[in-house]
Scaffold this active site. Structure first.
Site, mmCIF file in Angstrom:
data_model
loop_
_atom_site.group_PDB
_atom_site.id
_atom_site.type_symbol
_atom_site.label_atom_id
_atom_site.label_comp_id
_atom_site.label_asym_id
_atom_site.label_seq_id
_atom_site.Cartn_x
_atom_site.Cartn_y
_atom_site.Cartn_z
ATOM 1 N N ARG A 55 0.842 -1.209 0.000
ATOM 2 C CA ARG A 55 0.000 0.000 0.000
ATOM 3 C C ARG A 55 0.874 1.256 0.000
ATOM 4 N NH1 ARG A 55 -1.875 1.918 4.631
ATOM 5 N NH2 ARG A 55 -2.453 -0.103 5.502
ATOM 6 N N TYR A 108 -12.570 17.791 -15.364
ATOM 7 C CA TYR A 108 -13.272 16.509 -15.430
ATOM 8 C C TYR A 108 -14.411 16.570 -14.404
ATOM 9 C CZ TYR A 108 -14.311 11.721 -14.183
ATOM 10 O OH TYR A 108 -14.967 10.565 -13.868
ATOM 11 N N ASP A 178 -3.637 19.157 -13.841
ATOM 12 C CA ASP A 178 -4.001 17.822 -14.317
ATOM 13 C C ASP A 178 -3.588 17.766 -15.788
ATOM 14 O OD1 ASP A 178 -5.348 15.685 -15.532
ATOM 15 O OD2 ASP A 178 -7.009 15.775 -14.103
ATOM 16 N N LYS A 203 -5.563 6.918 -18.963
ATOM 17 C CA LYS A 203 -5.768 7.447 -20.313
ATOM 18 C C LYS A 203 -4.522 7.230 -21.178
ATOM 19 C CE LYS A 203 -9.752 8.643 -18.665
ATOM 20 N NZ LYS A 203 -9.647 8.741 -17.250
HETATM 21 C C1 3LM Z 1 -13.589 10.733 -18.881
HETATM 22 N N1 3LM Z 1 -12.026 10.998 -17.101
HETATM 23 O O1 3LM Z 1 -14.152 9.985 -19.684
HETATM 24 P P1 3LM Z 1 -9.736 8.114 -13.184
HETATM 25 N N2 3LM Z 1 -8.639 13.847 -14.709
HETATM 26 C C2 3LM Z 1 -9.110 13.877 -15.967
HETATM 27 C C3 3LM Z 1 -9.967 12.863 -16.417
HETATM 28 O O2 3LM Z 1 -10.414 12.924 -17.674
HETATM 29 C C4 3LM Z 1 -10.338 11.813 -15.532
HETATM 30 C C5 3LM Z 1 -9.822 11.826 -14.232
HETATM 31 C C6 3LM Z 1 -8.967 12.849 -13.852
HETATM 32 C C7 3LM Z 1 -12.972 10.186 -17.646
HETATM 33 C C8 3LM Z 1 -13.332 9.020 -17.051
HETATM 34 S S1 3LM Z 1 -15.991 9.163 -16.621
HETATM 35 C C9 3LM Z 1 -17.019 8.063 -15.783
HETATM 36 C C10 3LM Z 1 -14.566 8.269 -17.151
HETATM 37 C C11 3LM Z 1 -8.720 15.005 -16.870
HETATM 38 C C12 3LM Z 1 -11.261 10.735 -15.952
HETATM 39 C C13 3LM Z 1 -10.143 10.735 -13.256
HETATM 40 O O3 3LM Z 1 -10.032 8.074 -11.728
HETATM 41 O O4 3LM Z 1 -8.495 7.330 -13.536
HETATM 42 O O5 3LM Z 1 -10.936 7.774 -14.019
HETATM 43 O O6 3LM Z 1 -9.325 9.642 -13.524
HETATM 44 O O7 3LM Z 1 -13.484 11.952 -19.076
#
Ligand code: 3LM
Length: 395
Positions: A55, A108, A178, A203
């Site tokens: 962890r 996001y 970000d 991503k």
């Molecule tokens: C999306 N986005 O489809 P995770 N920062 C950015 C992001 O685009 C995202 C996160 C953080 C998308 C996910 S929506 C249900 C699916 C710029 C995620 C968050 O926790 O790894 O999903 O990251 O835009």
């Protein structure tokens, strides 16, 4: 220091000390034998460096962290099980009740929701500054963190990183970008004076749509603090197998980004000429309001393109007609994806807030994969034709 493409392949990786394995092994273990009572105490006291429990640290995860620190030009990095785990670990480590986060919308949807709903429950205020010009005036004595994306999810606004860093430093406030949409291949925010960089590694970093992950990079002191509090106490640790997939994906990041950028530019130019498309958002188009800043701070304009159709119905008909693009959230995969932000990624936001951020009912977000752009354009063409026919019949 070696160049970016070389570091994408080699940084953080070395032959396994035990076996000489060339590929970084998946260290699938929860705990690490510390050998003696005395060494256990030294490890826990921090007098000796070493792995204790996955962890808090794991060799496969550490290789991913080192590669990301190298690619972002950061002193150190800490990995998480998702981008949101990184966001929450950062916030819960740095912020206290009464503190304020000032952000540049849109973000996001999950991040803005976390700021406005979850942080508020803990007495932290989150304020949207609107744009960079108004940022300085929106700061207060309580402001502890400035947070932004560039390009933004979902409509690809561009923010001037040098200007944000100037304001943050002038007021002694931490800044975090970000960098999920740009990736360190296109933009390295720390080079502009930003303090911390965050990613949804889910991503482009992984790039193949098969692993969730997150990462935060920056000065060692801050990264240590987030690891020892946000990671250790909230527990959103990256798994060893996911770290292996992300390490493997990162080796081809430069090659994939070149293909994403070239394809996205072709698609944006095609869409900009289509009569049914009201507006195309792509920082690589000279008509984009952020084009000049994007040219300064990006080494390519990214793989996301958003388009505005006349209505929610037109967007739905268009999405339902796509054959090569997959209708799904997420982005940055080698396969092309398409989604309707207002009903998916940004659905949790109040309609009025979405409206203010320019996330309209007709907005469609395309994540351009690495397929042949001619095939993607052919698919968009037939879908636009069918959407135009359907919505004309309906109205
Ligand atoms: C999306 N986005 O489809 P995770 N920062 C950015 C992001 O685009 C995202 C996160 C953080 C998308 C996910 S929506 C249900 C699916 C710029 C995620 C968050 O926790 O790894 O999903 O990251 O835009």
């Amino acid at each position: 220091m070696k160049r970016f493409r070389t570091r994408a392949v080699h940084a953080g990786q070395r032959p396994d000390p035990l076996t000489g394995a060339h590929a970084t092994p998946v260290y699938s273990t929860s705990t690490f034998a510390y050998g003696s009572f005395e060494r256990g105490a030294r490890l826990f006291e921090g007098e000796e460096a070493g792995f204790i429990y996955s962890r808090i640290g794991n060799p496969t995860v550490r290789a991913f962290e080192e590669k990301m620190a190298s690619l972002e030009g950061a002193e150190d990095a800490v990995a998480f099980s998702s981008g949101m785990a990184a966001v929450s670990a950062l916030a819960f480590t740095l912020l206290r009740p009464g503190d304020e986060v000032v952000y540049l919308a849109p973000l996001y949807g999950g991040t803005e929701g976390f700021f406005l709903e979850t942080l508020q429950k803990f007495g932290v205020i989150a304020t949207d500054a609107g744009d960079v010009e108004r940022l300085e005036a929106r700061l207060s004595p309580a402001t502890r963190l400035i947070y932004l994306e560039t390009p933004t999810n979902p409509n690809l606004c561009i923010y001037d990183l040098a200007e944000v860093a100037r304001v943050a430093r002038a007021h002694g406030i931490l800044s975090c970008v970000d960098n999920t949409f740009a990736t360190p291949y296109l933009t390295r925010p720390l080079e502009f004076g930003i303090d911390l960089v965050l990613h949804s590694a889910t991503k482009y970093l992984g790039g193949h749509g098969d692993a969730l992950g997150g990462v935060l990079a920056g000065p060692k002191e801050l990264i240590d603090a987030v690891r020892m509090e946000g990671l250790r106490h909230l527990g959103g640790a990256l798994g060893a197998f996911e770290a292996f997939l992300l390490l493997r994906g990162l080796k081809t990041l430069p090659l994939r980004m070149e293909a994403h950028c070239a394809g996205a530019l072709r698609v944006a130019e095609y869409l900009a000429k289509h009569p049914t498309v009201r507006r195309v958002h792509y920082p690589g188009l000279p008509s984009h309001p952020g084009h000049a800043v994007a040219r300064r701070q990006m080494q390519g304009f990214g793989g996301l393109v958003s388009l505005e159709l006349p209505s929610r119905e037109a967007a739905g008909a268009f999405l339902n007609s796509l054959e090569l693009f997959t209708q799904a959230v997420s982005l940055g995969d080698v396969e092309s994806l398409a989604t309707h932000p207002a009903s998916t990624t940004h659905q949790l936001l109040e309609p009025a807030l979405r409206e203010r951020h320019g996330i309209t009912e007709g907005l469609v977000r395309l994540s351009i994969g690495i397929e042949d752009p001619d095939d993607l354009i052919a698919d968009l063409e037939q879908a636009l034709e069918r959407a135009t026919a359907t919505t004309l019949v309906d109205s």
